[in-house]
Design an enzyme around this catalytic site. Structure first.
Site, mmCIF file in Angstrom:
data_model
loop_
_atom_site.group_PDB
_atom_site.id
_atom_site.type_symbol
_atom_site.label_atom_id
_atom_site.label_comp_id
_atom_site.label_asym_id
_atom_site.label_seq_id
_atom_site.Cartn_x
_atom_site.Cartn_y
_atom_site.Cartn_z
ATOM 1 N N CYS A 2 40.986 60.209 43.832
ATOM 2 C CA CYS A 2 40.719 61.375 44.655
ATOM 3 C C CYS A 2 39.775 60.953 45.788
ATOM 4 O O CYS A 2 39.035 59.993 45.671
ATOM 5 C CB CYS A 2 40.048 62.460 43.844
ATOM 6 N N ARG A 27 44.027 55.808 49.159
ATOM 7 C CA ARG A 27 43.683 55.910 47.739
ATOM 8 C C ARG A 27 44.769 56.606 46.940
ATOM 9 O O ARG A 27 44.765 56.543 45.711
ATOM 10 C CB ARG A 27 42.367 56.698 47.587
ATOM 11 N N TRP A 74 44.287 63.426 43.103
ATOM 12 C CA TRP A 74 45.294 62.721 42.312
ATOM 13 C C TRP A 74 45.203 63.348 40.926
ATOM 14 O O TRP A 74 44.207 63.188 40.236
ATOM 15 C CB TRP A 74 44.998 61.225 42.266
ATOM 16 N N ASN A 98 35.642 63.982 42.008
ATOM 17 C CA ASN A 98 36.414 62.766 41.777
ATOM 18 C C ASN A 98 36.002 62.235 40.405
ATOM 19 O O ASN A 98 34.814 62.207 40.108
ATOM 20 C CB ASN A 98 36.045 61.753 42.879
ATOM 21 N N GLY A 99 36.944 61.859 39.552
ATOM 22 C CA GLY A 99 36.589 61.323 38.240
ATOM 23 C C GLY A 99 36.993 62.283 37.128
ATOM 24 O O GLY A 99 37.876 63.122 37.304
ATOM 25 N N GLU A 479 39.205 34.944 29.479
ATOM 26 C CA GLU A 479 38.907 35.489 30.808
ATOM 27 C C GLU A 479 37.438 35.246 31.172
ATOM 28 O O GLU A 479 37.121 34.920 32.316
ATOM 29 C CB GLU A 479 39.250 36.989 30.826
ATOM 30 N N LYS A 483 36.267 33.216 34.471
ATOM 31 C CA LYS A 483 35.375 33.819 35.488
ATOM 32 C C LYS A 483 34.203 32.895 35.765
ATOM 33 O O LYS A 483 33.853 32.654 36.901
ATOM 34 C CB LYS A 483 34.816 35.163 35.009
ATOM 35 N N GLU A 486 35.216 29.587 37.608
ATOM 36 C CA GLU A 486 35.720 29.660 38.980
ATOM 37 C C GLU A 486 34.643 30.020 40.003
ATOM 38 O O GLU A 486 34.744 29.596 41.146
ATOM 39 C CB GLU A 486 36.967 30.539 39.112
ATOM 40 N N HIS A 502 38.628 23.249 14.277
ATOM 41 C CA HIS A 502 39.752 22.313 14.435
ATOM 42 C C HIS A 502 39.537 21.400 15.638
ATOM 43 O O HIS A 502 40.500 20.810 16.142
ATOM 44 C CB HIS A 502 41.060 23.091 14.558
ATOM 45 N N LYS A 601 42.917 33.557 47.189
ATOM 46 C CA LYS A 601 43.137 34.848 46.541
ATOM 47 C C LYS A 601 44.596 35.000 46.120
ATOM 48 O O LYS A 601 44.900 35.524 45.064
ATOM 49 C CB LYS A 601 42.727 35.977 47.499
HETATM 50 O O1 M6R Z 1 47.724 37.751 42.343
HETATM 51 P P1 M6R Z 1 47.893 37.325 40.919
HETATM 52 O O2 M6R Z 1 47.334 38.317 39.952
HETATM 53 O O3 M6R Z 1 49.315 36.977 40.576
HETATM 54 O O4 M6R Z 1 47.028 36.012 40.782
HETATM 55 C C1 M6R Z 1 47.035 35.284 39.592
HETATM 56 C C2 M6R Z 1 45.886 34.306 39.552
HETATM 57 O O5 M6R Z 1 45.971 33.419 40.627
HETATM 58 C C3 M6R Z 1 44.526 35.019 39.589
HETATM 59 O O6 M6R Z 1 44.400 35.935 38.548
HETATM 60 C C4 M6R Z 1 43.395 33.985 39.487
HETATM 61 O O7 M6R Z 1 43.390 33.411 38.218
HETATM 62 C C5 M6R Z 1 42.058 34.649 39.799
HETATM 63 N N1 M6R Z 1 41.320 33.865 40.733
HETATM 64 C C6 M6R Z 1 41.199 34.831 38.604
HETATM 65 O O8 M6R Z 1 39.968 35.380 38.897
#
Ligand code: M6R
Length: 606
Positions: A2, A27, A74, A98-99, A479, A483, A486, A502, A601
């Protein structure tokens, strides 16, 4: 999501409100409305569908008020009809929201018993009547709002105007962002600075729990405890959607903080929250006929798919095969005709994921994709698109896109469970309720961010960090490790906790932090054994759990206290500390958080 706008203006504001709402169209919405204070009375115009319908309405029935609020809705509680469109109002108060107001049912029942008559199916209207009730009891608008806010539970943003008060607007932020724009003898309110860009570039962002009393010349801001606070005025460069970090230092921080709002928005696309049911859009795929699901994705999106494997197999008893796309595309996987192939991608352009999609299509699969960019190639080539409504994600490290992917996949898993006959209506309501409560829990977690700054000092010294999780927490651990590596460039690996002995246990010594993702679920005791194995070798345990650290039965150097949530929705909330650990460690290390070295990205090459 919203959209909220408000103007305390020097001339009639209705058309400016619509202009501002137009800037929030990205949005997504299904109805719109504005309300103004006109000769001391509240007047409103609302319309289903696009803003042009509202404009047409305003042409035939103009509004002359100089003080007004506007909204694009929405639908969450109640159908996208004019009757449910915002602003909602009583004779005294008009509200845009909103929410989600989680306790609206209880409030509504209480207020109806006192004689308040509700005219919509929305959760928002409970706020209108709550404030009205306080005013009927003799309180002025500011006190009435202050008292009402204390009674609301959920993650939300509000804009409020009052009959008889032409120079007053109240705004409140609890989980959904709000920006105040400073004009010359005018004041503005918006869901983000983008909405306010035509009027002003001088912006004050409300912080979590803040509420503000606005007039044309003055702002008073109070924090959640009612204390008066000052928030800085910043210069917004919101002319482009892609460059506004709000009051955050990095896009990644902004995107982490947007999660309560974008998850709400995404859930509202797939759930009837009022009824406690999944309301899946027409997919052109018979969910009850699916006997096998294959999932393919890369990086963070792959981990979202891995969580979905646990959900789908548990709730729908359908076997799920999952592979990273770069492997899937070349291993010539046999695919029996009629299966559902699911692709998860934020960008919708990832080359390996797209290649697996084409392979699956050539092998007779029905193709569904969970994407954040609806115009992307993966979306265009899919039979069914399940959008995540995360909004643009700029930080290279995926955060809000991941949790929104999980939100969509959670809804899909419930839908498959229902279609396969493995869950009944009561179970569905229980699971939907677990999802509905998430944005609030995430907001609370984000308020305690300072703990992660402290933890970053310990992790920043490490050469290697190990993440452990069991069952559905295993992909969350993966994950977390991704994070951290990276954006901080610290070596980190995620392991299934049971795999520790193992091999990976050879890495443990007193210099190795071990982040253990361990919600108090049916596997908790098993993970406790693994923690003890780590502690026995001097490993520095960081326990991320709703359980008391004493329950680990060993030395825990740091405990990230998590809220008690339903085990089904745990991966969405446990993802947030993974993001915050990585973010604050990277900030401490001084890396380029939003554009880490060597990463892009959107990975459109193999
Ligand atoms: O655009 P996508 O979700 O397909 O991208 C997949 C990966 O490249 C993406 O998730 C990547 O691992 C990120 N940098 C993780 O933070």
């Amino acid at each position: 999501m919203c959209g909220i706008v408000g103007i305390l203006g020097a001339k009639p504001v209705a058309l400016d409100l619509v202009d501002a709402l137009r800037r929030l169209e990205y949005r997504g919405y299904d109805s719109a409305g504005v309300a103004t204070v006109e000769n001391g009375h509240l007047e409103r115009r609302r319309a289903e569908g696009k803003l042009r319908n509202l404009e047409t309405r305003l042409q035939s029935e103009p509004l002359a008020g100089h003080t007004g609020i506007g909204h694009t809705r929405w639908a969450t509680h109640g159908k996208p009809t004019e009757r449910n469109a915002h602003p909602h109002m009583s004779g005294r108060v008009s509200v845009v929201h909103n929410g989600i107001i989680e306790n609206y049912r209880d409030l509504k029942a209480e207020l109806q018993a006192k004689g308040h008559v509700f005219a919509s199916d929305t959760d928002t209207e409970a706020v209108v009547h709550l404030i009205t009730d306080e005013m009927d009891a003799g309180h002025g608008p500011v006190e009435a709002v202050r008292r009402s806010l204390k009674r609301l539970s959920g993650a939300f943003a509000l804009g409020i105007i009052f009959a008889g008060h032409d120079d007053l607007m109240i705004a409140a932020r609890q989980g959904s962002p709000l920006a105040i724009g400073h004009g010359k003898g005018e004041m503005y309110l918006g869901s983000d600075a983008i909405a306010l860009a035509p009027f002003t570039s001088e912006i004050t962002y409300l912080e979590e729990g803040d509420w503000a009393v606005l007039s044309r010349t003055k702002i008073e801001i109070f924090d959640r405890n009612g204390g008066a606070v000052q928030r800085p005025v910043t210069k917004s460069i919101a002319s482009s959607l892609l460059v506004d970090k709000g009051n955050h230092r990095h896009f990644m921080a902004k995107e982490i903080h947007e999660q309560p709002e974008v998850i709400s928005h995404t859930l509202s696309h797939y759930l009837d929250m009022g009824e406690g049911r999944v309301q899946f859009p027409e997919l052109g795929i018979d969910l009850s006929a699916i006997t096998r699901v294959s999932i393919s994705a890369c990086g963070t999106a792959y981990y979202a798919g891995l969580v979905a494997k646990y959900w789908i197999e548990r709730l729908a008893r359908i076997p799920v095969e999952i592979d990273v796309a770069s492997e899937f595309r070349y291993r010539e996987a046999p695919m029996s005709p009629g299966g559902l192939a699911l692709f998860v991608s934020q960008s919708g352009e990832t080359a390996d994921t797209l290649a697996t999609l084409r392979y699956a299509k050539a092998n007779g699969q029905r193709i569904a994709s969970v994407v954040n960019v609806r115009t992307s190639t993966i979306a265009r080539e899919s039979d069914a698109v399940l959008p995540t409504l995360a909004g643009p994600e700029i930080g290279v490290a995926s955060t809000k896109a991941f949790t929104c992917q999980l939100a969509v996949l959670a809804c899909l898993s419930i839908a498959l469970g229902r279609a396969s006959g493995h869950i009944d209506a009561a179970k569905e309501r229980e699971l939907v309720q677990a999802l509905v409560e998430l944005p609030r829990h995430i907001s609370v977690l984000l308020r305690n961010e300072h703990k992660f700054e402290e933890l970053a000092h310990a992790l920043g010294k490490a050469r290697d960090v190990i993440y452990l999780g069991r069952g559905i927490s295993y992909p969350v651990a993966l994950e977390g490790a991704l994070k951290l590596k990276e954006i901080s460039y610290i070596h980190a690996e995620g392991y299934a906790a049971g795999e520790l002995k193992h091999g990976p246990i050879a890495l443990i010594d007193e210099n190795v932090p071990v982040v253990v993702v361990c919600p108090k679920d049916e596997l908790f005791d098993k993970t406790v054994s693994n923690m003890q194995e780590v502690a026995a070798r001097g490993g520095q345990i960081v326990m991320v759990s709703n359980a008391d650290p004493d329950e680990a039965g060993c030395k825990v150097v740091s405990h990230i206290e998590m809220p008690d949530v339903h085990p089904f929705s745990a991966p969405l909330i446990y993802a947030v500390p993974m993001q915050l650990i990585a973010y604050h460690t990277a900030v401490l290390m001084g890396t380029d958080v939003d554009q880490p070295r060597n990463l892009a990205k959107s990975v459109t090459v193999e």
